[in-house]
Scaffold this active site. Structure first.
Site, PDB file in Angstrom:
ATOM      1  N   CYS A   2      -9.690 -15.954  -8.077  1.00 16.16           N
ATOM      2  CA  CYS A   2     -10.990 -16.587  -8.223  1.00 16.16           C
ATOM      3  C   CYS A   2     -10.903 -17.660  -9.298  1.00 16.16           C
ATOM      4  O   CYS A   2     -10.226 -17.502 -10.309  1.00 16.16           O
ATOM      5  CB  CYS A   2     -12.106 -15.626  -8.601  1.00 16.16           C
ATOM      6  N   ARG A  27      -6.339 -20.262  -6.628  1.00 17.11           N
ATOM      7  CA  ARG A  27      -6.721 -18.948  -7.147  1.00 17.11           C
ATOM      8  C   ARG A  27      -7.469 -18.112  -6.111  1.00 17.11           C
ATOM      9  O   ARG A  27      -7.796 -16.947  -6.359  1.00 17.11           O
ATOM     10  CB  ARG A  27      -7.599 -19.120  -8.386  1.00 17.11           C
ATOM     11  N   TRP A  74     -11.453 -15.102  -4.322  1.00 22.94           N
ATOM     12  CA  TRP A  74     -10.493 -14.255  -3.617  1.00 22.94           C
ATOM     13  C   TRP A  74     -11.128 -12.870  -3.609  1.00 22.94           C
ATOM     14  O   TRP A  74     -11.321 -12.250  -4.657  1.00 22.94           O
ATOM     15  CB  TRP A  74      -9.143 -14.230  -4.339  1.00 22.94           C
ATOM     16  N   ASN A  99     -14.602 -13.716 -12.239  1.00 21.80           N
ATOM     17  CA  ASN A  99     -13.221 -13.559 -11.769  1.00 21.80           C
ATOM     18  C   ASN A  99     -12.723 -12.237 -12.351  1.00 21.80           C
ATOM     19  O   ASN A  99     -12.791 -12.053 -13.556  1.00 21.80           O
ATOM     20  CB  ASN A  99     -12.418 -14.763 -12.293  1.00 21.80           C
ATOM     21  N   GLY A 100     -12.253 -11.330 -11.484  1.00 21.25           N
ATOM     22  CA  GLY A 100     -11.740 -10.052 -12.000  1.00 21.25           C
ATOM     23  C   GLY A 100     -12.450  -8.885 -11.344  1.00 21.25           C
ATOM     24  O   GLY A 100     -13.079  -9.043 -10.285  1.00 21.25           O
ATOM     25  N   GLU A 482      14.015 -13.380  -0.669  1.00 19.66           N
ATOM     26  CA  GLU A 482      13.071 -14.482  -0.909  1.00 19.66           C
ATOM     27  C   GLU A 482      12.841 -15.288   0.376  1.00 19.66           C
ATOM     28  O   GLU A 482      11.708 -15.688   0.676  1.00 19.66           O
ATOM     29  CB  GLU A 482      13.606 -15.370  -2.048  1.00 19.66           C
ATOM     30  N   LYS A 486       9.181 -15.735   1.957  1.00 16.71           N
ATOM     31  CA  LYS A 486       8.586 -17.050   2.187  1.00 16.71           C
ATOM     32  C   LYS A 486       8.134 -17.181   3.640  1.00 16.71           C
ATOM     33  O   LYS A 486       7.047 -17.665   3.924  1.00 16.71           O
ATOM     34  CB  LYS A 486       9.629 -18.117   1.841  1.00 16.71           C
ATOM     35  N   GLU A 489       5.031 -15.034   4.260  1.00 19.72           N
ATOM     36  CA  GLU A 489       3.856 -15.548   3.529  1.00 19.72           C
ATOM     37  C   GLU A 489       3.182 -16.698   4.263  1.00 19.72           C
ATOM     38  O   GLU A 489       1.964 -16.736   4.356  1.00 19.72           O
ATOM     39  CB  GLU A 489       4.288 -16.102   2.160  1.00 19.72           C
ATOM     40  N   HIS A 505      22.915   0.715   8.584  1.00 20.31           N
ATOM     41  CA  HIS A 505      22.176   1.930   8.230  1.00 20.31           C
ATOM     42  C   HIS A 505      20.730   1.875   8.714  1.00 20.31           C
ATOM     43  O   HIS A 505      19.894   2.628   8.210  1.00 20.31           O
ATOM     44  CB  HIS A 505      22.224   2.151   6.711  1.00 20.31           C
ATOM     45  N   LYS A 605      -2.568 -17.481  -5.549  1.00 19.27           N
ATOM     46  CA  LYS A 605      -1.398 -17.775  -6.367  1.00 19.27           C
ATOM     47  C   LYS A 605      -1.385 -17.018  -7.680  1.00 19.27           C
ATOM     48  O   LYS A 605      -0.360 -16.574  -8.152  1.00 19.27           O
ATOM     49  CB  LYS A 605      -1.360 -19.279  -6.636  1.00 19.27           C
TER      50      LYS A 605
END
Ligand code: G6P
Length: 610
Positions: A2, A27, A74, A99-100, A482, A486, A489, A505, A605
């Site tokens: 946020c 955010r 968010w 925010n939070g 990574e 990516k 995402e 395995h 982010k």
């Protein structure tokens, strides 16, 4: 998560707030809203979805005012609907953005409902605004009521509050979520991040935990967590507007991928001196402490965790110091054993990730020699709360999927490894060779970027698939992880990264002609082992895409359909290089899929909730 922007000025603040929110969409972008004091009432406009929707609404129904608060969300409590969008108001007299997470909102909400307050949303935030209204109804002033309500909150928050009875006065507070005060001429602002305000001012105060600030156009007053008036250092922050633009690229992510040579050059430039890492990077005093280090714990989240995984290989191989790397949210809650003379090191692009901060605060109670951070944001909470912060100079990273931040984190961890070799007196000749390799990085990354068109061709194949496997070994296993992160995402293709030796395995069961298998195949001592793993995939008809070092005698060109060759410099730095084509691969697949590359669904982010 946020973003908050608030302003009190002698001019209309709507554009200030909207332009600021635009830079804070990293955010969160589930909904956006604004509240301004207009005439004798508070006007609130809010929309589910991205800021563009709110902008369209404001174009049709313009508002204006000399003070206001804005928010990009968010979602935590309640779906991303317009009812749950911020600002929230109480009786159209007070409005709040937040925010939070307010952890004790449920009992407060019940008490307020019992008093007759009607809730219009499912959010925790609405509790705060009714609480302030309730205290004001008991005769408290806007400031008294706000302070009292804020002090009652448990959890992490940054808030900004506006009140019809005192137009022009905004009250804001932070505890656990970032908030910065910006000072202009006859106008003052608060925001979640300086970049929201760089078009308005370059004078900032970074608020501290528990601070409450009251702003008007002409003045500001800061109170600490004990409600004592305090002064905080004023800092001049210069940031060019170009750093926040796409600079002609189709997406921020593509721009940021291409900025990597410069970002790495900026990060290493003044820190390499002749054949060694300079004393500016690690001062002699810091070196005295680091000389005692016998264990290293690296803690991080997401992409930053992968930087930590690479660093573990480097540190153990070149310094012999036992190094553990762990996801912050796991470390924090498992009572980790801290051996004598351990160093704690957090890696974080934003410096605001709640899990990493919680891990740091926990570590500060458990007897580490020192707490280090590797971070891209100066003055972030992580920077301020760690004993030492080694900054990366990636510049603002706006695409939600991290690219140049990771590359510069790797550059800093490479510098750190080289310095630890020096401090612990390890192999000076080798150290010099590795310094030389690190210096070549900007040029070598540039060469990897040239592969973009070739990789686009591969992306045209992978885009048809629903799954993908990424394989690597040793130093390049984290790069495989990574690569998979990516891809999932930003393209929403299900992807897994695996250490290639683990293939047999389990994941080999997934391999058929519809399974793309992307292998990172550097020229190192594990090449032959990796080639055997590639053969295992080939024998099962898997669709192989292999990234190889041009110097290696890989012998794969006749056996595998897609071989992509690059110059990876030497084995020390090759994870930095191999990561670049994988970034390009995800990018091109996502573009072909038509997803929102810079703002992928459900993500943000800066993750300031645990
Ligand atoms: C979020 C971001 C990732 C990032 C992670 C850790 O999930 O989307 O790109 O790697 O947070 O963030 P940090 O700021 O601590 O590196």
């Amino acid at each position: 998560m946020c973003g908050i922007v608030a302003a009190s000025a002698k001019r209309n603040v709507v554009d200030i707030i909207i332009n600021g929110l635009q830079t804070l969409e990293y955010r969160g972008y589930d909904s956006a809203g604004i509240a301004v004091i207009e005439g004798d009432g508070i006007t609130i406009k809010k929309q589910a979805g991205k800021l563009t929707k709110l902008k369209a609404q404001l174009a049709d129904e313009p508002v204006s005012g000399h003070s206001g608060i804005g928010h990009t969300r968010w979602a935590t409590h309640g779906e991303p609907t317009s009812a749950n969008a911020h600002p929230h108001d109480s009786n159209n007299a007070i409005a709040v953005v937040h925010n939070g997470i307010i952890e004790n909102y449920a009992p407060l909400r019940e008490q307020l409902i019992a008093k007759g307050y009607q809730f219009k949303s499912e959010t925790d935030t609405e509790t705060l605004v009714h609480l302030i209204h309730d205290y004001q109804s008991d005769g408290l002033s806007f400031a008294q009521a706000s302070h009292k309500a804020i002090r009652l909150l448990d959890g992490a928050y940054a808030v900004a509050i506006t009140c019809m009875s005192e137009p022009g006065r905004i009250i804001a507070a932070r505890k656990g979520s970032p908030l910065v005060l910006g000072m202009g001429e006859g106008e003052n602002f608060v925001a979640s991040d300086v970049q929201a305000l760089i078009n308005e001012t370059d004078q900032f105060c970074y608020l501290e935990e528990g601070d409450i600030v009251e702003i008007t156009a002409d003045d500001y007053v800061i109170y600490d967590g004990n409600d004592q008036q305090v002064s905080r250092e004023i800092q001049t922050v210069k940031m060019s507007a170009d750093a926040l633009s796409k600079d002609g690229y189709a997406h921020y992510m593509l721009k940021e991928i291409h900025e990597q040579p410069t970002a790495v050059a900026n990060t290493i430039a003044d820190r390499l001196l002749g054949g060694r890492v300079s004393d500016e990077f690690i001062t002699p005093e810091m070196a005295q402490t680091l000389q005692q280090v016998e264990h290293i714990h690296i803690i991080a989240c997401g992409t930053s965790y992968h930087a930590g995984m690479v660093a573990r290989y480097w540190l153990e191989a070149f310094t012999g110091i036992p190094t553990q790397v762990e996801i912050a949210s796991e470390y924090r809650y498992r009572n980790p054993v801290v051996p004598k003379n351990s160093l704690f090191l957090t890696i974080s692009q934003s410096g605001e990730t709640a899990d990493s901060l919680a891990a740091l605060r926990y570590a500060q109670t458990t007897g580490y020699l020192s707490t280090y951070a590797v971070c891209n944001v100066a003055n972030s909470t992580l920077d301020r709360e760690s004993d030492v912060c080694l900054l990366t100079y990636a510049g603002p990273e706006i695409g939600v999927a991290s690219t140049k931040a990771l590359t510069t984190q790797l550059a800093v961890m490479a510098l750190f490894t080289l310095k630890m070799m020096e401090i612990h007196d390890k192999d000076p000749a080798k150290r010099k060779r590795l310094v030389k390799q690190l210096r070549t990085m900007p040029g070598i990354i540039n060469q990897a970027l040239v592969l973009s068109d070739q990789i686009k061709g591969i992306a045209e194949q992978i885009v048809k698939r629903d799954n993908a496997l990424f394989l690597g070994r040793g130093l390049h296993y984290p790069i495989a992880l990574e690569g998979a992160l990516k891809l999932k995402e930003i393209s929403y293709i299900h992807a897994e990264g695996y250490p290639a030796g683990e293939l047999k395995h389990g994941p080999l069961a997934l391999v058929d002609e519809k399974m793309p298998v992307i292998a990172v195949c550097p020229n190192d001592e594990l090449l032959e082992k990796l080639k055997s793993n590639i053969e295992e995939v080939r024998a099962r008809g898997g669709e192989l895409y292999v990234f190889v070092d041009h110097k290696s005698d890989h012998g794969l060109s006749d056996r595998v359909n897609h071989v992509i060759t690059l110059d990876a410099s030497g084995s020390f730095t090759s994870p930095i290089v191999f990561n670049v084509p994988l970034q390009l691969l995800s990018y091109h697949v996502a573009v072909l899929r038509g997803t929102d590359v810079d703002q992928p669904r459900n993500l943000a982010k800066s993750v300031t909730v645990e």
